[in-house]
Design an enzyme around this catalytic site. Structure first.
Site, mmCIF file in Angstrom:
data_model
loop_
_atom_site.group_PDB
_atom_site.id
_atom_site.type_symbol
_atom_site.label_atom_id
_atom_site.label_comp_id
_atom_site.label_asym_id
_atom_site.label_seq_id
_atom_site.Cartn_x
_atom_site.Cartn_y
_atom_site.Cartn_z
ATOM 1 N N LYS A 1 49.621 37.438 14.168
ATOM 2 C CA LYS A 1 49.364 36.401 15.089
ATOM 3 C C LYS A 1 48.258 35.411 14.690
ATOM 4 O O LYS A 1 47.136 35.557 14.538
ATOM 5 C CB LYS A 1 49.214 36.761 16.473
ATOM 6 C CG LYS A 1 49.961 35.755 17.895
ATOM 7 C CD LYS A 1 51.157 36.057 17.900
ATOM 8 C CE LYS A 1 51.784 34.472 19.165
ATOM 9 N NZ LYS A 1 53.147 35.448 19.326
ATOM 10 N N ASP B 1 54.972 29.891 18.482
ATOM 11 C CA ASP B 1 54.513 30.493 20.037
ATOM 12 C C ASP B 1 54.060 29.051 21.161
ATOM 13 O O ASP B 1 54.967 28.302 20.517
ATOM 14 C CB ASP B 1 53.241 30.893 20.098
ATOM 15 C CG ASP B 1 53.203 32.068 21.052
ATOM 16 O OD1 ASP B 1 53.969 32.975 21.274
ATOM 17 O OD2 ASP B 1 52.274 31.753 22.177
HETATM 18 P P1 NDP Z 1 56.412 26.478 24.995
HETATM 19 O O1 NDP Z 1 55.432 26.016 24.358
HETATM 20 O O2 NDP Z 1 57.315 25.576 24.368
HETATM 21 O O3 NDP Z 1 56.058 26.409 25.901
HETATM 22 C C1 NDP Z 1 55.529 27.489 27.095
HETATM 23 C C2 NDP Z 1 55.175 27.057 28.620
HETATM 24 O O4 NDP Z 1 55.375 27.639 30.013
HETATM 25 C C3 NDP Z 1 55.091 25.696 29.615
HETATM 26 O O5 NDP Z 1 56.416 25.119 30.472
HETATM 27 C C4 NDP Z 1 54.097 26.018 29.189
HETATM 28 O O6 NDP Z 1 54.044 24.595 30.692
HETATM 29 C C5 NDP Z 1 54.117 26.847 30.594
HETATM 30 N N1 NDP Z 1 52.749 27.576 30.201
HETATM 31 C C6 NDP Z 1 51.913 27.933 28.994
HETATM 32 N N2 NDP Z 1 50.606 28.204 29.267
HETATM 33 C C7 NDP Z 1 50.081 28.282 30.419
HETATM 34 C C8 NDP Z 1 49.514 28.584 31.763
HETATM 35 N N3 NDP Z 1 48.826 28.936 31.223
HETATM 36 N N4 NDP Z 1 50.061 28.786 32.737
HETATM 37 C C9 NDP Z 1 51.293 28.181 33.059
HETATM 38 N N5 NDP Z 1 52.095 28.042 32.504
HETATM 39 C C10 NDP Z 1 52.031 27.686 30.893
HETATM 40 O O7 NDP Z 1 56.199 28.376 24.602
HETATM 41 P P2 NDP Z 1 57.821 29.232 24.283
HETATM 42 O O8 NDP Z 1 58.323 29.086 24.919
HETATM 43 O O9 NDP Z 1 57.917 29.559 22.867
HETATM 44 O O10 NDP Z 1 56.306 30.697 24.776
HETATM 45 C C11 NDP Z 1 56.235 31.112 26.011
HETATM 46 C C12 NDP Z 1 55.619 32.366 26.218
HETATM 47 O O11 NDP Z 1 57.350 33.014 24.986
HETATM 48 C C13 NDP Z 1 54.938 32.646 24.720
HETATM 49 O O12 NDP Z 1 54.184 33.628 26.382
HETATM 50 C C14 NDP Z 1 55.327 33.326 24.242
HETATM 51 O O13 NDP Z 1 53.674 34.022 23.803
HETATM 52 C C15 NDP Z 1 56.910 33.878 24.352
HETATM 53 N N6 NDP Z 1 57.663 33.739 23.291
HETATM 54 C C16 NDP Z 1 57.593 33.113 22.388
HETATM 55 C C17 NDP Z 1 58.442 32.714 21.508
HETATM 56 C C18 NDP Z 1 58.924 32.240 21.032
HETATM 57 O O14 NDP Z 1 59.719 32.867 20.191
HETATM 58 N N7 NDP Z 1 59.183 30.903 20.519
HETATM 59 C C19 NDP Z 1 58.842 34.269 20.818
HETATM 60 C C20 NDP Z 1 58.481 35.099 22.349
HETATM 61 C C21 NDP Z 1 57.094 35.485 23.070
HETATM 62 P P3 NDP Z 1 52.747 23.462 30.248
HETATM 63 O O15 NDP Z 1 53.389 22.601 29.681
HETATM 64 O O16 NDP Z 1 51.779 22.885 31.434
HETATM 65 O O17 NDP Z 1 51.315 24.072 29.419
#
Ligand code: NDP
Length: 453
Positions: free
Chosen positions: A126, A166
């Site tokens: 990562k 991510d």
């Molecule tokens: P994105 O950046 O596309 O979206 C993240 C979302 O989560 C946004 O809505 C963001 O809101 C919110 N968010 C992020 N940090 C926080 C926080 N500290 N508190 C509250 N809301 C938060 O990321 P992904 O959708 O790709 O990832 C989401 C989750 O899924 C993560 O945990 C990631 O590790 C996991 N994941 C992702 C994969 C992928 O293929 N993308 C694969 C496996 C797991 P805001 O815009 O306000 O920051």
């Protein structure tokens, strides 16, 4: 058993101070796999556990770049190459101001077991940076990505370490990172996944994590003779994972009620439809706006701001059958978990990594609801990254249907492995034990085969 876990954890904490998310992730795995060590004393002798919590390599680097005002900015970059026993290091890059070494190590550690579960030959890693893409212009994001890759390129490669996206790293960032890599090494090769379709990406990769998360929920529900159809689903986040989880729920006839971001959440009691989802995708992926703007467009929905100091998150009080946490780590604490169970939620499928605190997990397990931990339920993303790597190596592209079918098959195998392993170790229905043990054994056996390296 508890004493052995405590002693082991004391050593991990002493050696890795202040990395609390890493401690949390290690603790959960170590607790689950104690019965395995009892059955397989050779693992103890070979110090598999001591070796598996130590990353093979940690790279930290300076990322200097120039903003639109001409001011020099300095961020910190990370790549943690955790374990390459079963394949090249594989795992995403996260750009978020909260990123530090402990966060990247927790994510890299989880990735080792998740990748093992996918049935594909991928090790775990990562990376990321404390860079905050929010409010930055496209050109600033591009300059940052170029500066980041100017160091990272020497540590990655299609057969050694293949990063992906991510939080904060989507198609735009992967494009800038790939462009810079290609320019430096003068080779067009599959060094990143999540690439654009015109330049080596795979169909279904953007959808894969969210789709897989819902396939996993459906598999869990099937064990109780149920399906997603007609179920009220609460989704957190509004990024990549949340958007495609919602899309799959809609395709399967479920009702999507919520989205959130770090400022607050919206509840739409009428439920989303394809048009509303398209609005959210445009808002988040193109306009890069905030989720509260949803209620300007759909005034029947309502928005609630989040208070960081609150004891629980009101999002998890919205009455639902299925919860799909898809934002970030530790977004469900014990009070939130209790609220979900109280409101009648019977299935939690985690799209985010480690979204539930250990106390919250305990609530889910004790209440005997269907609880699919992230390392199993969100493995569809990295699995489809693995499929993207295969297509790159073969220099061909599979159709949408072909990739989706493979993804679905992989999610079914992961579910089956979790169920069978949990049963074999005397904790039927416990997907946490199932995922941790099944993921661990494959990596541990391989480490045994390869000797002390
Ligand atoms: P994105 O950046 O596309 O979206 C993240 C979302 O989560 C946004 O809505 C963001 O809101 C919110 N968010 C992020 N940090 C926080 C926080 N500290 N508190 C509250 N809301 C938060 O990321 P992904 O959708 O790709 O990832 C989401 C989750 O899924 C993560 O945990 C990631 O590790 C996991 N994941 C992702 C994969 C992928 O293929 N993308 C694969 C496996 C797991 P805001 O815009 O306000 O920051």
């Amino acid at each position: 058993m508890a004493r052995v876990v405590d002693e082991f954890m004391a050593a991990v904490v002493a050696k890795n101070p202040e990395q609390k998310e890493f401690h949390q992730a290690v603790h959960e795995v170590v607790e689950s796999i104690m019965p395995v060590l009892d059955r397989r004393p050779e693992y103890r002798k070979a110090k598999i556990l001591e070796r598996i919590v130590e990353p093979e390599r940690v790279i930290m680097f300076r990322v200097p770049w120039v903003d639109d005002q001409g001011t020099v900015q300095v961020n910190r970059g990370f790549r943690v190459q955790f374990n390459s026993a079963i394949g090249p290091f594989k795992g995403g890059l996260r750009f978020h101001p909260s990123v530090n070494l402990g966060i990247i190590k927790f994510l890299g550690f989880e990735q080792v077991f998740k990748n093992s579960l996918t049935t594909l030959p991928m090790g775990g890693g990562k990376g990321g940076s404390d860079f905050d893409p929010k409010g930055k212009s496209d050109m600033e994001v591009m300059r940052f990505c170029q500066a980041f890759m100017t160091e990272l390129y020497r540590h990655v490669g299609p057969d050694s370490d293949v990063p992906a996206g991510d939080i904060g790293v989507g198609g735009r960032e992967i494009g800038y990172l790939f462009g810079q890599y290609k320019k430096i090494v003068n080779r067009f090769e599959g060094v990143l996944t999540g690439k654009g379709l015109k330049w080596g990406g795979s169909l279904i990769r953007p959808e894969a994590t969210g789709y897989g998360q819902v396939y996993f929920a459906e598999e869990m529900l099937n064990t109780r003779g149920q399906t997603i159809k007609g179920k009220r689903c609460v989704v957190s986040g509004s990024g990549n994972v949340a958007q495609y989880a919602a899309e799959k729920v809609l395709q399967l006839g479920g009702k999507v009620l919520t989205f959130s971001d770090s400022n607050g959440f919206i509840v739409d009691e009428e439920g989303m439809d394809a048009k509303k989802l398209a609005f959210v995708m445009e808002l988040k992926n193109v306009k890069r706006g905030r989720i509260k703007e949803y209620v300007d467009k759909y005034p029947k929905a309502h928005y609630q701001a989040l208070e960081a100091s609150a004891k629980c998150n009101p999002l998890w009080q919205v009455k639902c059958d299925v919860a799909l946490p898809s934002a970030t780590q530790n977004e469900i604490n014990d009070a939130d978990a209790a609220n979900l169970v109280k409101s009648g939620c019977t299935c939690v499928s985690e799209g985010a990594n480690m979204p539930t605190t250990p106390e919250g997990v305990k609530v889910f397990i004790e209440s005997k609801i269907l609880y699919g931990p992230g390392k199993a339920a969100n493995a569809g993303g990295v699995a489809t990254s693995g499929l993207e790597m295969s297509q790159n190596s073969m220099r061909l592209s599979w159709s949408r249907e072909e990739v989706d079918q493979k993804l679905h098959g992989i999610m079914r195998s992961i579910h089956k492995a979790c169920v069978e392993t949990a049963q074999a170790y005397g904790t039927p229905g416990n997907y946490v034990n199932g995922a941790n043990i099944a993921g661990f054994v494959k990596v541990a056996d391989t480490m045994m085969d390869m000797g002390v390296v």
